[in-house]
Motif scaffolding. Sequence first.
Motif, short mmCIF file in Angstrom:
data_model
loop_
_atom_site.label_atom_id
_atom_site.label_comp_id
_atom_site.label_asym_id
_atom_site.label_seq_id
_atom_site.Cartn_x
_atom_site.Cartn_y
_atom_site.Cartn_z
N GLU A 5 56.59 65.91 40.39
CA GLU A 5 55.89 64.64 40.47
C GLU A 5 54.86 64.67 41.60
O GLU A 5 54.98 65.43 42.55
CB GLU A 5 56.88 63.51 40.75
CG GLU A 5 57.79 63.20 39.60
CD GLU A 5 58.72 62.05 39.94
OE1 GLU A 5 58.29 61.10 40.62
OE2 GLU A 5 59.88 62.11 39.52
N LYS A 6 53.88 63.76 41.48
CA LYS A 6 52.79 63.73 42.46
C LYS A 6 53.29 63.47 43.86
O LYS A 6 52.83 64.08 44.83
CB LYS A 6 51.78 62.63 42.08
CG LYS A 6 50.67 63.08 41.23
CD LYS A 6 49.67 61.96 41.08
CE LYS A 6 48.49 62.46 40.28
NZ LYS A 6 47.51 61.39 40.05
N LYS A 9 54.57 66.56 45.38
CA LYS A 9 53.47 67.48 45.70
C LYS A 9 52.80 67.09 47.01
O LYS A 9 52.55 67.93 47.87
CB LYS A 9 52.42 67.48 44.58
CG LYS A 9 52.81 68.24 43.36
CD LYS A 9 51.66 68.21 42.36
CE LYS A 9 52.09 68.81 41.06
NZ LYS A 9 51.02 68.71 40.03
N TYR A 10 52.51 65.78 47.16
CA TYR A 10 51.84 65.32 48.38
C TYR A 10 52.72 65.53 49.61
O TYR A 10 52.23 65.92 50.67
CB TYR A 10 51.44 63.85 48.25
CG TYR A 10 50.36 63.61 47.23
CD1 TYR A 10 49.26 64.47 47.13
CD2 TYR A 10 50.41 62.53 46.38
CE1 TYR A 10 48.27 64.26 46.20
CE2 TYR A 10 49.42 62.31 45.44
CZ TYR A 10 48.35 63.18 45.34
OH TYR A 10 47.36 62.98 44.43
#
Length: 131
Positions: A5-6, A9-10
């Motif tokens: 999921e984003k 990742k961040y």
Amino acid sequence: MEYIEKKYKYKLLMGLGILLAGMLVAAFLEVDILIPIVLINTGLIVFLATVFKLFKSGDLPDKDERTKKLAAYGITYSWFLTLVLITVLIWVDYFKLLELTAKGVLGILLFFMIISANIFRWYFMRKGDVE
């Protein structure tokens, strides 16, 4: 990296960025040694915590009503156990078994509450529900 999921990742990139910044500061700048140590440790903690959470959660949602309920019960049980610890510390001080300072007692209570709340939450998660 496609299935991650984003938000993970961040967080992974943020942890790596902070870690890299700490290494660059240590290598190229003449600053207090505490700054790169804090940056490297912070980046490493963010990265490892994200990896641990990513592998732990799998396909399950991060927060739903069940997890919120289990966390609330974990904190409640931790709070009751902390009351027992405070009583023990009062008796230890009353009988002068140890020399206790306010800073030491607050540190003991802080770490005890954090650790016990997480242990109870983990226990209830493994058990499945609170009865």
